[in-house]
Design a protein around this motif. Structure first.
Motif, short mmCIF file in Angstrom:
data_model
loop_
_atom_site.label_atom_id
_atom_site.label_comp_id
_atom_site.label_asym_id
_atom_site.label_seq_id
_atom_site.Cartn_x
_atom_site.Cartn_y
_atom_site.Cartn_z
N ALA A 1 -7.21 -9.07 0.02
CA ALA A 1 -7.83 -7.79 -0.35
C ALA A 1 -8.03 -6.89 0.86
O ALA A 1 -8.20 -5.67 0.70
N ASP A 2 -8.00 -7.45 2.07
CA ASP A 2 -8.27 -6.66 3.28
C ASP A 2 -7.28 -5.51 3.47
O ASP A 2 -7.70 -4.38 3.70
N PRO A 3 -5.96 -5.74 3.41
CA PRO A 3 -5.04 -4.60 3.59
C PRO A 3 -5.15 -3.54 2.51
O PRO A 3 -4.95 -2.35 2.79
N LEU A 4 -5.50 -3.96 1.29
CA LEU A 4 -5.65 -2.98 0.21
C LEU A 4 -6.83 -2.05 0.49
O LEU A 4 -6.71 -0.82 0.38
N LEU A 5 -7.98 -2.63 0.87
CA LEU A 5 -9.17 -1.82 1.11
C LEU A 5 -9.02 -0.98 2.38
O LEU A 5 -9.46 0.17 2.43
N GLU A 6 -8.39 -1.55 3.40
CA GLU A 6 -8.13 -0.77 4.61
C GLU A 6 -7.15 0.36 4.33
O GLU A 6 -7.30 1.48 4.84
N GLY A 7 -6.14 0.07 3.50
CA GLY A 7 -5.18 1.11 3.13
C GLY A 7 -5.78 2.18 2.25
O GLY A 7 -5.20 3.26 2.09
N LEU A 8 -6.96 1.90 1.68
CA LEU A 8 -7.64 2.89 0.86
C LEU A 8 -8.60 3.74 1.67
O LEU A 8 -8.62 4.98 1.57
N ILE A 9 -9.41 3.11 2.52
CA ILE A 9 -10.43 3.86 3.25
C ILE A 9 -9.82 4.75 4.34
O ILE A 9 -10.31 5.83 4.62
N GLY A 10 -8.70 4.31 4.94
CA GLY A 10 -8.03 5.13 5.94
C GLY A 10 -7.60 6.48 5.37
O GLY A 10 -7.97 7.53 5.91
N PRO A 11 -6.83 6.52 4.27
CA PRO A 11 -6.46 7.80 3.68
C PRO A 11 -7.64 8.62 3.18
O PRO A 11 -7.59 9.85 3.21
N TRP B 1 2.40 0.08 6.74
CA TRP B 1 0.97 0.04 6.49
C TRP B 1 0.17 0.63 7.66
O TRP B 1 -0.69 1.48 7.47
N LEU B 2 0.48 0.22 8.89
CA LEU B 2 -0.35 0.57 10.04
C LEU B 2 0.18 1.75 10.86
O LEU B 2 -0.61 2.55 11.37
N LEU B 3 1.49 1.85 11.00
CA LEU B 3 2.04 2.90 11.86
C LEU B 3 1.78 4.31 11.34
O LEU B 3 1.35 5.18 12.11
N SER C 1 0.72 13.22 4.06
CA SER C 1 1.94 12.46 3.83
C SER C 1 1.89 11.11 4.54
O SER C 1 2.23 10.06 3.97
N CYS C 2 1.47 11.13 5.79
CA CYS C 2 1.32 9.87 6.54
C CYS C 2 0.26 8.98 5.90
O CYS C 2 0.43 7.75 5.83
N SER C 3 -0.81 9.58 5.42
CA SER C 3 -1.88 8.81 4.80
C SER C 3 -1.40 8.13 3.52
O SER C 3 -1.73 6.96 3.26
N MET C 4 -0.65 8.86 2.70
CA MET C 4 -0.14 8.27 1.47
C MET C 4 0.86 7.16 1.76
O MET C 4 0.93 6.16 1.03
N MET C 5 1.63 7.32 2.83
CA MET C 5 2.55 6.25 3.22
C MET C 5 1.77 5.00 3.64
O MET C 5 2.13 3.87 3.28
N ALA C 6 0.68 5.22 4.38
CA ALA C 6 -0.16 4.08 4.79
C ALA C 6 -0.82 3.43 3.58
O ALA C 6 -0.96 2.20 3.53
N PHE C 7 -1.22 4.23 2.60
CA PHE C 7 -1.83 3.67 1.39
C PHE C 7 -0.83 2.81 0.62
O PHE C 7 -1.15 1.70 0.17
N GLY C 8 0.39 3.32 0.50
CA GLY C 8 1.43 2.51 -0.14
C GLY C 8 1.73 1.25 0.63
O GLY C 8 1.94 0.17 0.04
N GLY C 9 1.75 1.34 1.97
CA GLY C 9 1.95 0.15 2.79
C GLY C 9 0.82 -0.84 2.62
O GLY C 9 1.04 -2.07 2.65
N GLY C 10 -0.43 -0.35 2.45
CA GLY C 10 -1.56 -1.24 2.22
C GLY C 10 -1.43 -2.00 0.91
O GLY C 10 -1.73 -3.20 0.84
#
Length: 336
Positions: free
Chosen positions: A113-123, A183-185, A148-157
């Motif tokens: 669940a960690d990458p999902l929540l991190e991928g959510l709070i970042g964007p 996810w991170l870049l 655009s970068c944020s949505m890419m990170a969310f999808g990566g999460g």
């Protein structure tokens, strides 16, 4: 002790040693669990700061719009869930399975669940700063690039969460390099763009009014500090993932959501001190009899002071409190 008993003891010790050696070979040496615990401890300290800042926000800014309050509440809930699942995983690992080596080699669903929540709070945080860039600059393309970068990170999460849920062991994490990059870049790139764009646009309004210059310097310093800190953490996470066999990089994913949440909460809560600085700077510029008139004139003639109000208060009530006659239609968009 008989020869048979001795042989049995040696065999048992040999089996335990072999199991430990096998686990070490899979996970990597030295074992990363102490590093994980340090990362979790740091994240919990940061979560305590988040609790304090959330409490301070709701007590200090009751006049904020309901949408901004809901946004702060959503950031807090996502960050709370991040801490909850990480603690669930480490309790399952160190308490429920104490002495059992097998879970130390396996990925747990709570950790997924960690990458999902991190991928959510970042964007979520980056979207807030994208809006600030649009309000200050009046142009949409930089904000669109950030989003655009944020949505890419969310999808990566989401992809990283799926990978962690379907993979079995820590050793298999090395097989999802593309997912980790997406996810991170992009999140790191978005943070750098935010820091550079806000610094550039805020500096455009310096040099016109001495009092607001000091406030703008404070905002710029905080923006660069927060943006580069989150970007640096994400970059270090990526570097460790690609260069070190031991999964030390996971510890940084525990800390990164807390840095994002603290970034936006510190920005919102800093409005109180910025208001005081604005009052103090205006008081120094005027005597008591002419304070109101000179303050109004300064706000009307100097766009830089307007930027401070626009960026850091988010409410037209704040402008009215200073007697500002806004002649820009875009300033009406600052109310959330």
């Amino acid at each position: 002790m008989s020869a048979a008993t001795s042989a049995a003891s040696n065999a048992t010790a040999g089996d335990a040693g072999a199991a430990a050696a096998a686990a070490a070979a899979i996970v990597g040496l030295p074992q990363p669990w102490g590093f994980f615990l340090i990362g979790i401890f740091i994240s919990l300290v940061l979560f305590g700061i988040i609790v304090a800042q959330t409490w301070n926000y709701f007590n200090s800014f009751p006049e904020d719009s309901k949408w901004l309050k809901l946004y702060v509440g959503a950031v807090f809930i996502v960050d709370f869930l991040s801490s909850f699942f990480v603690l669930w995983w480490i309790y399952h690992l160190l308490i429920e399975n104490w002495g059992n080596i097998q879970p130390y080699m396996m990925l747990h669903w709570a950790l997924a669940a960690d990458p999902l929540l991190e991928g959510l709070i970042g964007p979520m945080v980056q979207a807030y700063y994208a809006w600030r860039i649009y309000v200050i600059s009046g142009t949409w393309w930089v904000s669109a690039l950030v989003l655009s970068c944020s949505m890419m990170a969310f999808g990566g999460g989401i992809a990283a969460c799926h990978a962690a849920a379907t993979l079995t062991t820590f050793a298999e994490l090395i097989n999802v390099k593309v997912t980790v990059i997406f996810w991170l870049l992009p999140a790191a790139i978005s943070d750098v763009i935010i820091a550079l764009a806000l610094t550039y646009y805020l500096r455009q309004h310096k040099g016109r009014f001495q009092g607001s210059d000091k406030v703008l310097d404070k905002i710029i310093h905080m923006t660069v500090q927060n943006g580069l800190l989150t970007a640096l953490t994400a970059v270090v996470d990526i570097i460790l993932y690609f260069t070190v066999a031991t999964p030390y990089h996971i510890a940084f994913t525990f800390v990164l959501p807390k840095l994002y949440a603290n970034t936006v909460l510190s920005s919102l809560c800093s409005r109180a001190s910025i208001r005081r600085d604005m009052d103090l700077s205006n008081t120094k510029q005027s005597d008591p009899q002419t304070y109101s008139a000179s303050a109004v004139q300064g706000f009307r003639t100097e766009r830089s002071q307007g930027v401070v109000v626009t960026v850091e208060t988010h409410e037209l009530q704040e402008a009215k409190a200073y007697g500002v006659d806004w002649d820009s239609q875009r300033s009406a968009d600052t109310k959330v």
